[in-house]
Write a protein that holds these residues in place. Structure first.
Motif, PDB file in Angstrom:
ATOM      1  N   ASN A 110      67.232  61.254  60.304  1.00 41.14           N
ATOM      2  CA  ASN A 110      66.216  60.707  61.192  1.00 41.14           C
ATOM      3  C   ASN A 110      65.162  59.960  60.369  1.00 41.14           C
ATOM      4  N   ASP A 134      63.407  61.845  57.603  1.00 39.86           N
ATOM      5  CA  ASP A 134      64.300  62.088  56.463  1.00 39.86           C
ATOM      6  C   ASP A 134      64.294  60.888  55.525  1.00 39.86           C
ATOM      7  N   VAL A 135      64.382  59.684  56.101  1.00 37.81           N
ATOM      8  CA  VAL A 135      64.463  58.477  55.274  1.00 37.81           C
ATOM      9  C   VAL A 135      63.161  58.273  54.503  1.00 37.81           C
ATOM     10  N   MET A 182      62.732  60.344  51.549  1.00 40.07           N
ATOM     11  CA  MET A 182      63.521  59.937  50.381  1.00 40.07           C
ATOM     12  C   MET A 182      62.655  59.176  49.374  1.00 40.07           C
ATOM     13  N   GLY A 183      61.597  58.548  49.864  1.00 44.38           N
ATOM     14  CA  GLY A 183      60.696  57.857  48.952  1.00 44.38           C
ATOM     15  C   GLY A 183      60.043  58.803  47.958  1.00 44.38           C
ATOM     16  N   PHE A 188      61.651  61.403  46.564  1.00 47.86           N
ATOM     17  CA  PHE A 188      62.646  62.084  45.722  1.00 47.86           C
ATOM     18  C   PHE A 188      62.497  61.718  44.249  1.00 47.86           C
ATOM     19  N   LEU A 233      60.313  64.051  42.414  1.00 52.11           N
ATOM     20  CA  LEU A 233      60.681  65.468  42.327  1.00 52.11           C
ATOM     21  C   LEU A 233      61.720  65.653  41.236  1.00 52.11           C
ATOM     22  N   ARG A 280      63.114  70.874  45.989  1.00 56.03           N
ATOM     23  CA  ARG A 280      62.993  70.525  47.408  1.00 56.03           C
ATOM     24  C   ARG A 280      61.692  69.764  47.650  1.00 56.03           C
ATOM     25  N   PRO A 281      61.664  68.880  48.635  1.00 51.69           N
ATOM     26  CA  PRO A 281      60.390  68.247  49.009  1.00 51.69           C
ATOM     27  C   PRO A 281      59.391  69.318  49.443  1.00 51.69           C
ATOM     28  N   ARG A 339      55.931  66.004  52.614  1.00 45.92           N
ATOM     29  CA  ARG A 339      56.053  65.761  54.047  1.00 45.92           C
ATOM     30  C   ARG A 339      54.785  65.115  54.593  1.00 45.92           C
ATOM     31  N   ARG A 387      61.197  61.687  64.587  1.00 50.01           N
ATOM     32  CA  ARG A 387      62.404  62.503  64.790  1.00 50.01           C
ATOM     33  C   ARG A 387      63.568  61.700  65.343  1.00 50.01           C
ATOM     34  N   ARG A 432      59.062  54.151  53.549  1.00 53.46           N
ATOM     35  CA  ARG A 432      59.695  54.872  52.449  1.00 53.46           C
ATOM     36  C   ARG A 432      59.167  54.367  51.103  1.00 53.46           C
ATOM     37  N   GLN A 452      56.548  56.166  47.992  1.00 54.62           N
ATOM     38  CA  GLN A 452      56.777  56.233  46.548  1.00 54.62           C
ATOM     39  C   GLN A 452      55.465  56.176  45.770  1.00 54.62           C
TER      40      GLN A 452
END
Lengths: 260, 506
Positions: A99, A102-103, A106-107, A109, A112, A117-118, A123, A140, A158, A162
């Motif tokens: 969703n 989620d995308v 990813m920015g 990641f 990390l 985990r995020p 979030r 969502r 996203r 970053q």
């Protein structure tokens, strides 16, 4: 390719003698450019001029045949956390089972560790970035149920997540509605006001001068780079768009053999 | 969570996955001393065999069940990533490519040693994957052609080797033929250990590196630009895939193991929009198909397991296709049906409104004959529609059952539909430069789907005009909330009370 050692500088991007070839067929030839900080830079040129290739090569997504790239004085790998990327919208499968949130997450990641985990903070940042592109109500939604403009905004969110200093955007204005186009422009200005540097691959000449402080005109070679009002001249545009550099493209044809 | 299919938090599916594995693992703990070999089982009666299956008195039977469950998990998980990466064909090529490795692994030890076969098959599988990659990156061949080449070429070599083994002394008793279509009853303890190890490895790696696998599958260039080792995760996935295929060979067979990878994952893809849930469902579907296949293989006296498992998986797929809660054919048909019923109801409401309007709202009721005449229908049809409206609480019938009167809700909906229709007509004529005699058909469709927000926008855009292009009044907010029709001449009432006087809008 050399000199991965380097010291942190303020220069967001320095490209030296960069050449790229697809299947031995050169696409970019000896690009030398040093981008000044805090600018919105439009990368402009005809189809096949190597605009997307340039930003992919900067990020090391394509092998270089010569030259090197420095991001804030260091190699891209060392400083990749300071670079945000907006790929072309068609580069992913929008039916992928994720969703919107989620995308955007990813920015985060890249910041990390592997296997980490995020966190709640990530979030939170992702939600804020969604808010900035006015997509919070869609957090969502499955990404396939969005319009083209909304999908582009998700990609922008996203990249914002970053939290980078240099942004590379590949054709963010393609196939979006007027509202999204305006939203992107607002966002770009906002990034500039926070001293971020943004490179945008852009294909629409009619808006190029208005949207960007600086333009980088490209047609296999770097034709010109400078303030929009200085380089957006009939002569330079003629060089960029008019007849190709004839001898160069002929030699390229013989080098690469027939087009696949 | 927005959808009924995601009742848990985002992270919970990973823990469920672990719990699943523990549950499967605990099957293998109790081990009674006296256990029959599966071939000793002599019951001829299907019911007896079924009872025997469910009581799990025999060790080999337990192995069969555990093996098929483990296989379901590992194939389901790997398959989910293959499907979303559009690599489903890769599983087919890889599974055929391992066959020469199986044969060579056998020739190495001259026994059916699971570990030797595992190593041989894994090497062959990875070699196949490497060839696919090499063909794609050095020639202009596309992926499908190189996959097809590897599948056929490796498989051909494998078949030749297998035939040679069959012709060796003792080769026909090697049991290698079971590798073609699978025989879950032939699983040994070592096979179970291998399957368990592979499944555990897959679950753990996906559990730990879920975010990396997700991002590198969804957007590999972005992943690389953010500094993730995308290639490593790709190869890791291919390695896990090769492991899963090889470990499952004994139970499903070379020919159909690809189906156990693709079908449960494809079924899960039909049912959910989240990767975590897709992995979970895919593993569950894999386990169900595996267990059902093992059961029928046993009940049917050692029928080949592979085809039975795949048939079970296919049944799951068809069920998901038809009965999926959101994308299923049945759900779509049902939504379509209820939408067309709603549209029909709204059209009847609109007809009643227009009949009342033509009588300047002097009369509150509309008779069956009036309605039938207006809609050019038979009395029965009109009566049927009124009955439907009555069921929905939109009209009430008079005592003689011949006339209908709006309820407040019915009046409100009728006003809204008429308003939507006329607003849209006005918009098309004024703002989109349609000819006023062309707009009716379009408005007939749009009136049912205009949301309140869009209506507000239209009203503003049309400066709260109160007559449509044909001069009819557009019901106002006050009309809609008035609870029922009030008598007035078509000239007296005003649509959007406070709006400016009528003037050409541009």
């Amino acid at each position: 390719m050399k000199s991965s050692a380097g010291t942190e500088t303020d220069i967001p991007l320095e490209v030296h003698d960069l050449s790229v070839a697809y299947h031995k067929k050169p696409v970019l030839y000896g690009i030398d450019v040093q981008i000044e900080p805090g600018n919105l830079v439009g990368i402009v040129g005809p189809n096949g001029a190597g605009k997307s290739t340039l930003i992919k090569a900067i990020m090391g997504l394509l092998p270089l045949t010569s030259g090197w790239v420095k991001v804030f004085g260091k190699s891209y790998k060392q400083n990749c956390s300071r670079v945000g990327y907006v790929p072309q919208r068609e580069s992913v499968d929008w039916d992928f089972p994720v969703n919107v949130l989620d995308v955007v997450l990813m920015g985060r990641f890249g910041r990390l560790r592997l296997g980490q985990r995020p966190r709640a903070h990530d979030r939170h940042v992702a939600m804020e970035c969604l808010e900035k592109v006015q997509m919070l109500p869609y957090a969502r939604r499955q990404i396939g149920n969005l319009s083209g403009g909304q999908q582009q905004r998700v990609f922008l969110a996203r990249a914002l997540a970053q939290e980078s200093d240099l942004y590379l955007m590949d054709e963010p204005f393609v196939g979006v509605d007027a509202a999204t186009e305006a939203a992107i422009i607002t966002l770009l200005r906002e990034l500039k006001s926070r001293d971020k540097t943004v490179l945008v691959v852009h294909h629409d000449l009619s808006t190029a001068k208005e949207y960007f402080d600086q333009l980088l005109l490209l047609n296999m070679r770097l034709i010109a780079y400078g303030r929009a009002e200085n380089v957006f001249t009939p002569e330079i545009l003629q060089t960029t768009y008019g007849g190709r550099l004839n001898i160069l493209s002929e030699v390229v044809q013989t080098l690469g053999g027939p087009r696949p | 969570m927005s959808s009924p299919f995601h009742p848990f938090t985002v992270r919970s599916h990973r823990w469920l996955l672990l719990a699943l594995l523990v549950a499967v693992g605990s099957f293998s703990l109790p081990e009674p001393a006296a256990a029959a070999r599966i071939s000793d089982i002599t019951e001829t009666n299907i019911v007896d065999r079924a009872v025997r299956f469910f009581t799990m008195q025999d060790r080999s039977l337990r192995y069969a069940l555990i093996g098929s469950l483990l296989l379901g998990v590992s194939c389901g998980l790997m398959g989910a990533f293959l499907v979303v990466r559009k690599l489903a064909l890769m599983s087919d090529s890889l599974s055929h490519a391992v066959l020469p490795g199986v044969a060579l692994g056998f020739l190495w030890t001259m026994t059916k040693n699971p570990f030797a076969i595992f190593i041989g098959a894994t090497i062959a599988g990875l070699l196949g994957a490497g060839v696919v990659q090499a063909i794609r990156s050095t020639t202009k061949q596309k992926e499908d052609a190189s996959l097809g080449f590897v599948l056929a070429a490796f498989y051909a070599v494998g078949i030749c080797l297998m035939t040679m083994i069959q012709n060796l002394p003792g080769g026909s008793k090697s049991g290698l033929d079971k590798f073609m279509f699978g025989q879950v009853a032939a699983l040994s303890q070592d096979d179970i250990l291998l399957l368990g190890g592979v499944t555990l490895l897959a679950v753990l790696l996906i559990f730990i590196f879920y975010k990396e696998f997700l991002l590198t599958s969804f957007d590999p260039s972005f992943a690389r630009s953010a500094g993730l080792p995308t290639q490593i995760f790709h190869y890791l996935l291919m390695l896990l895939l090769a492991f899963s295929i090889v470990a499952s060979l004994q139970a499903v067979g070379v020919i159909l193991v690809a189906a156990m990878l693709v079908i449960p994952a494809a079924s899960a893809y039909l049912l959910t929009d989240r990767m975590g849930w897709m992995l979970m469902l895919s593993a569950i579907f894999g386990m169900c198909s595996g267990a059902v296949g093992a059961f029928f293989s046993f009940v049917g006296r050692n029928l080949p397991t592979g085809p039975l498992m795949v048939m079970a998986a296919a049944v799951v797929f068809v069920l998901a296709l038809f009965f999926g809660p959101r994308h299923g054919i049945f759900a779509r048909w049902w939504r379509h049906r209820s939408r067309s019923k709603r549209i029909q109801r709204e059209n009847t409401l609109k007809a009643i409104y227009r009949i009342l309007e033509s009588e300047q709202f002097l009369d509150q009721s509309v008779s069956l004959t009036e309605l039938a005449e207006h809609r050019r229908e038979t009395i029965e049809e009109a009566s049927h529609q009124l009955h439907d409206l009555k069921q929905c609480g939109l009209v009430t019938m008079t005592a003689d059952r011949q006339s209908s009167v709006f309820t407040p809700a019915g009046w409100q909906r009728a006003c809204e539909i008429v308003r939507n229709h006329r607003l849209w007509e006005l918009y098309l004529t004024n703002a989109a430069n349609y000819a006023s005699d062309h707009v009716h058909e379009d408005a007939e469709r749009i009136e049912h789907v205009l949301g309140e927000e869009m209506v507000r926008k239209l009203e503003r855009r049309l400066q709260f005009a109160h007559r449509d292009p044909h001069g009819k009044l557009i019901p106002s907010q006050a009309d809609i909330q008035s609870g029922g029709p009030t008598p007035r001449s078509s000239e007296a009432a005003v649509g959007y009370g406070a709006g400016p006087p009528e003037e050409p809008l541009r």
